[in-house]
Enzyme design. Sequence first.
Site, PDB file in Angstrom:
ATOM      1  N   ARG A 219       0.598  -1.019  -0.205  1.00  0.00           N
ATOM      2  CA  ARG A 219      -0.533  -0.052   0.251  1.00  0.00           C
ATOM      3  C   ARG A 219       0.834   1.624  -0.025  1.00  0.00           C
ATOM      4  O   ARG A 219       0.624   1.895  -1.208  1.00  0.00           O
ATOM      5  CB  ARG A 219      -1.089   0.280   1.315  1.00  0.00           C
ATOM      6  CG  ARG A 219      -1.824   1.826   0.948  1.00  0.00           C
ATOM      7  CD  ARG A 219      -2.550   1.531   2.566  1.00  0.00           C
ATOM      8  NE  ARG A 219      -3.376   0.195   3.125  1.00  0.00           N
ATOM      9  CZ  ARG A 219      -2.829   0.150   4.131  1.00  0.00           C
ATOM     10  NH1 ARG A 219      -2.060   0.493   5.230  1.00  0.00           N
ATOM     11  NH2 ARG A 219      -3.574  -0.980   4.826  1.00  0.00           N
TER      12      ARG A 219
ATOM     13  N   TYR B 213      -8.364  25.339  -8.525  1.00  0.00           N
ATOM     14  CA  TYR B 213      -9.104  24.259  -9.388  1.00  0.00           C
ATOM     15  C   TYR B 213     -10.280  23.385  -8.950  1.00  0.00           C
ATOM     16  O   TYR B 213     -10.058  23.501  -7.398  1.00  0.00           O
ATOM     17  CB  TYR B 213      -8.127  22.758  -9.176  1.00  0.00           C
ATOM     18  CG  TYR B 213      -8.626  21.387  -9.438  1.00  0.00           C
ATOM     19  CD1 TYR B 213      -9.414  21.350 -11.133  1.00  0.00           C
ATOM     20  CD2 TYR B 213      -8.921  20.181  -9.100  1.00  0.00           C
ATOM     21  CE1 TYR B 213      -9.472  20.146 -12.212  1.00  0.00           C
ATOM     22  CE2 TYR B 213      -9.113  19.218  -9.774  1.00  0.00           C
ATOM     23  CZ  TYR B 213      -9.416  19.208 -10.663  1.00  0.00           C
ATOM     24  OH  TYR B 213     -10.042  18.007 -11.237  1.00  0.00           O
TER      25      TYR B 213
ATOM     26  N   ASP C  26       0.528  24.415  -6.212  1.00  0.00           N
ATOM     27  CA  ASP C  26      -0.963  23.446  -7.085  1.00  0.00           C
ATOM     28  C   ASP C  26       0.115  23.781  -8.320  1.00  0.00           C
ATOM     29  O   ASP C  26       0.030  25.073  -9.096  1.00  0.00           O
ATOM     30  CB  ASP C  26      -1.922  23.247  -6.780  1.00  0.00           C
ATOM     31  CG  ASP C  26      -2.594  22.409  -8.347  1.00  0.00           C
ATOM     32  OD1 ASP C  26      -1.874  22.015  -8.952  1.00  0.00           O
ATOM     33  OD2 ASP C  26      -3.590  22.362  -8.588  1.00  0.00           O
TER      34      ASP C  26
HETATM   35  C1  LIG Z   1      -6.610  17.809 -12.364  1.00  0.00           C
HETATM   36  C2  LIG Z   1      -6.187  18.739 -12.019  1.00  0.00           C
HETATM   37  C3  LIG Z   1      -5.574  18.032 -10.507  1.00  0.00           C
HETATM   38  C4  LIG Z   1      -6.581  17.358 -10.133  1.00  0.00           C
HETATM   39  O1  LIG Z   1      -6.364  16.239 -10.593  1.00  0.00           O
HETATM   40  P1  LIG Z   1      -6.456  14.476 -10.445  1.00  0.00           P
HETATM   41  O2  LIG Z   1      -5.787  13.935 -11.300  1.00  0.00           O
HETATM   42  O3  LIG Z   1      -7.646  14.622 -11.645  1.00  0.00           O
HETATM   43  O4  LIG Z   1      -7.271  14.328  -9.151  1.00  0.00           O
HETATM   44  C5  LIG Z   1      -5.411  19.639  -9.271  1.00  0.00           C
HETATM   45  N1  LIG Z   1      -4.812  20.509  -9.544  1.00  0.00           N
HETATM   46  C6  LIG Z   1      -5.298  20.340 -11.384  1.00  0.00           C
HETATM   47  C7  LIG Z   1      -4.754  21.913 -11.614  1.00  0.00           C
HETATM   48  C8  LIG Z   1      -5.276  19.287 -11.938  1.00  0.00           C
HETATM   49  O5  LIG Z   1      -5.528  20.570 -13.236  1.00  0.00           O
END
Ligand SMILES: *Cc1c(COP(=O)(O)O)cnc(C)c1O
Length: 385
Positions: A50, A102, A175
């Site tokens: 895991r 997001y 992010d």
């Molecule tokens: C797609 C995305 C996410 C989430 O990712 P997933 O793999 O779909 O869970 C988060 N932040 C941004 C900027 C994204 O484009």
Amino acid sequence: MKDWSPESITAQALGWIDETTRAITPPIHVSSTYLRDADNQYRTGRVYARDQNPAFDQAEAVINALEGGHQTLLFASGMAAATAVFQALAPGDHVLAPKVMYWSLRNWLLTFAVPWGLDVELIDMTSPAAVQAALRPGKTKLVWVETPANPLWTVPDLAATARLAHDAGALLAVDSTVPTPVLTQPLALGADIVMHAATKYLNGHSDLIAGVLSTRADNEHWQRVRKVRAQIGGTLGSFEAWLLLRGMRTLHLRVRAACASAQRFAEHFDGHALVAGVLYPGLPQCHGHEIAKRQMQGGFGGMLSIRVKANAQGGEAAAIAVAASTKLWKRATSLGGTESLIEHRASVEGAGTPAPPDLLRLSLGIEHVDDLIADMEQALAAAHA
Ligand SMILES: *Cc1c(COP(=O)(O)O)cnc(C)c1O
């Protein structure tokens, strides 16, 4: 190895080979469990897959090298990675997050994190004054930033936000899905954690869901993030980890191609008779262009949005008609793949979205940009016919 440029690190996935077979590409480890030594020890350090799957090692090491991190962890999705950062906090902790971010993560914060006791405050993250005013020293534990921010592509100043957060005793998490480590290294600018939806550019082929976190340093919060992954178990499958490593070998080529196309596309449609506006940090008049010039090296990313001029039915109908009329552009959510995607973002996000109704979000792939421009030209004309 340390001297290798990022292009060489990714092309060769750090140059590892499989020592047992001399294979240039790694095997796919699928075992869920590992043999215990006769004297009751686990000398390999692996007990159960895991959290200790060798399938993660190489992809984590490549991303860690690109981000200049202390440690990197793969997760089952971008959302699993992002939510782990918040789940590692404690009830009552104050958190700042952007109003423009997001959508699914914003939704999760309001639907789950707030009822679980996190004190989440959404602010204008592009204004250092607003960040400064919202920080509560000692109480604010985390500042979450997205750059450039979906779907308006505004650009927060990472270095300035990091300084403000640290002065107040808070961590900064970024992010960085859209710029990727090719264009921006948030940890070097002072961020504590960088997150990617590896689903997007890192993998780059629209064929898996994955997420990743890298930390600048080990600390109490990171130890809890590790526990969230190990105990809640939002970990990646072995095949996906292997595919991600394969996808990353071409990361630099794909991101540079997408950046070059996005820049040309943005300049072509800037001021176009049927376009009300182009939102792209690579355009001098766009918000955050000056910050992006400092913070992004080698391009402004492959994501942009256009606002479509109204037809007789209005701006929203015109935008939806444009998306309906494209042939090369694919109507789908997500981003960062080899194929270009188009999406009417307000339809996806629903009530409370910061996306204006006439906005189309575009992810530039690696097709020839002239084809992408020509297809958009005919779709704009068709929607205004
Ligand atoms: C797609 C995305 C996410 C989430 O990712 P997933 O793999 O779909 O869970 C988060 N932040 C941004 C900027 C994204 O484009």
